[in-house]
Scaffold this motif. Structure first.
Motif, PDB file in Angstrom:
ATOM      1  N   ASP A 207     -65.097 -22.991 -62.862  1.00 28.48           N
ATOM      2  CA  ASP A 207     -65.747 -21.685 -62.782  1.00 28.48           C
ATOM      3  C   ASP A 207     -64.872 -20.584 -63.363  1.00 28.48           C
ATOM      4  OD1 ASP A 207     -68.161 -22.424 -61.216  1.00 28.48           O
ATOM      5  OD2 ASP A 207     -66.656 -22.987 -59.722  1.00 28.48           O
ATOM      6  N   GLY A 208     -63.592 -20.859 -63.520  1.00 29.52           N
ATOM      7  CA  GLY A 208     -62.686 -19.856 -64.047  1.00 29.52           C
ATOM      8  C   GLY A 208     -61.367 -20.478 -64.444  1.00 29.52           C
ATOM      9  N   VAL A 209     -60.560 -19.701 -65.160  1.00 36.85           N
ATOM     10  CA  VAL A 209     -59.214 -20.131 -65.544  1.00 36.85           C
ATOM     11  C   VAL A 209     -58.230 -19.063 -65.108  1.00 36.85           C
ATOM     12  CG1 VAL A 209     -59.919 -21.566 -67.503  1.00 36.85           C
ATOM     13  CG2 VAL A 209     -59.488 -19.123 -67.855  1.00 36.85           C
ATOM     14  N   LYS A 210     -56.980 -19.486 -64.929  1.00 36.42           N
ATOM     15  CA  LYS A 210     -55.937 -18.549 -64.517  1.00 36.42           C
ATOM     16  C   LYS A 210     -54.671 -18.796 -65.311  1.00 36.42           C
ATOM     17  CE  LYS A 210     -53.372 -18.686 -60.751  1.00 36.42           C
ATOM     18  NZ  LYS A 210     -52.051 -18.224 -61.290  1.00 36.42           N
ATOM     19  N   PHE A 211     -54.021 -17.692 -65.692  1.00 39.07           N
ATOM     20  CA  PHE A 211     -52.743 -17.734 -66.387  1.00 39.07           C
ATOM     21  C   PHE A 211     -51.719 -16.944 -65.585  1.00 39.07           C
ATOM     22  CE2 PHE A 211     -55.697 -18.869 -69.666  1.00 39.07           C
ATOM     23  CZ  PHE A 211     -54.993 -19.685 -70.549  1.00 39.07           C
ATOM     24  N   GLN A 212     -50.455 -17.059 -65.977  1.00 41.37           N
ATOM     25  CA  GLN A 212     -49.363 -16.339 -65.323  1.00 41.37           C
ATOM     26  C   GLN A 212     -48.765 -15.335 -66.295  1.00 41.37           C
ATOM     27  OE1 GLN A 212     -46.708 -19.456 -64.113  1.00 41.37           O
ATOM     28  NE2 GLN A 212     -48.143 -20.316 -62.630  1.00 41.37           N
ATOM     29  N   LEU A 213     -48.405 -14.164 -65.782  1.00 41.07           N
ATOM     30  CA  LEU A 213     -47.837 -13.102 -66.608  1.00 41.07           C
ATOM     31  C   LEU A 213     -46.490 -12.708 -66.017  1.00 41.07           C
ATOM     32  CD1 LEU A 213     -48.328 -11.205 -69.026  1.00 41.07           C
ATOM     33  CD2 LEU A 213     -49.380  -9.593 -67.417  1.00 41.07           C
TER      34      LEU A 213
END
Length: 274
Positions: free
Chosen positions: A35-41
């Motif tokens: 349903d979604g993607v996540k990245f790190q900053l």
């Protein structure tokens, strides 16, 4: 079948500093049913006095945020980011759908304040935290609390199912019934996440990778990440409402522990913000 929770593919460092590979991860996550993607900053120099060699390659360029968000939205998926400093958090206002706060930063008030100012939905990891610390973090983030999803998790990579202590989901729900609950799943396989959904989890995050073979050693997140096939299997298990393992009681755990579990102490001592 109707899905009872959101399933988020955590790309983390698995894009290996290659923008084209980041886009391919988004494509694969969509195909697997996420349903979604996540990245790190983050910036390595903000996290370490002496950053580990090569960590800089995983620093997500700010110029990539908008293209990655647009690519996710093109697949009708949400785009979320974990910022690690207040300055980086302030840059997310017009780009992300959700802001994730790492378990290591739950006590980092300056970051919580910067995220609160964005007025966006928040996902707050509670691994290693005490009830008092979670309550304080929510006080800093402020209402409306319905926008804040509380994730149980275990700060071990990978985490053993025997250390899952999913009973903490029930504790979170009892203390903060206005907040959705979920799981940041660092275990291998599907059984822990499926068990969490049985206990009411509405949000599951699982690390996701396209890399395999020798290249795995280049990504610190790869060892506890699901392949597209494994992620699709989790999606299918949840959609079918499959029953949980015969080891359900072991996965749920005994009396809840308020604070870090024994398996979390190494990272609690070295990675927790103070």
């Amino acid at each position: 079948m109707t899905r009872s929770c959101r399933l988020i593919a955590e790309i983390g460092s698995n894009w290996l500093g290659q923008p084209d590979l980041a886009l391919r991860h988004i494509d694969a996550a969509a195909a697997a049913g996420a349903d979604g993607v996540k990245f790190q900053l983050f910036r390595a120099a903000d996290l370490y006095r002496e950053p580990p060699p090569g960590l800089e390659r995983f620093e997500l360029p700010l110029a990539q945020l908008v293209p990655l968000a647009a690519h996710a939205h093109g697949h009708k998926m949400t785009f979320s980011v974990t910022p690690y400093t207040p300055a980086l958090a302030t840059l997310l206002a017009d780009t992300v759908d959700t802001v994730k706060i790492s378990a290591y930063d739950l006590t980092y008030d300056a970051l919580l304040e910067a995220v609160a100012a964005l007025a966006l939905p928040v996902v707050l990891s509670t691994a290693m935290a005490t009830i008092a610390e979670i309550r304080h973090a929510l006080d800093v983030l402020g209402p409306p609390f319905e926008r804040i999803t509380l994730l149980h998790g275990v700060a071990a990579y990978p985490a053993s199912p025997t250390d899952s202590h999913l009973a903490r989901l029930l504790i979170l729900s009892r203390h903060w019934p206005m907040c959705p609950i979920g799981l940041s799943d660092h275990s291998l396989g599907t059984v822990v996440a499926v068990s969490a959904v049985t206990l009411g989890a509405q949000h599951i995050e699982k690390h996701f990778t396209l890399v395999s073979g020798d290249i795995l050693r280049y990504s610190p997140d790869a060892p506890h990440s699901a392949s597209p096939q494994q992620f699709a299997a989790l999606v299918g298990a949840i959609e079918r409402g499959e029953s949980t393992s015969a080891d359900f009681e072991m996965i749920v755990g005994g009396p809840p522990v308020d604070g870090p579990l024994p398996c979390e102490l190494p990272l609690y001592k070295t990675c927790r913000r103070t």
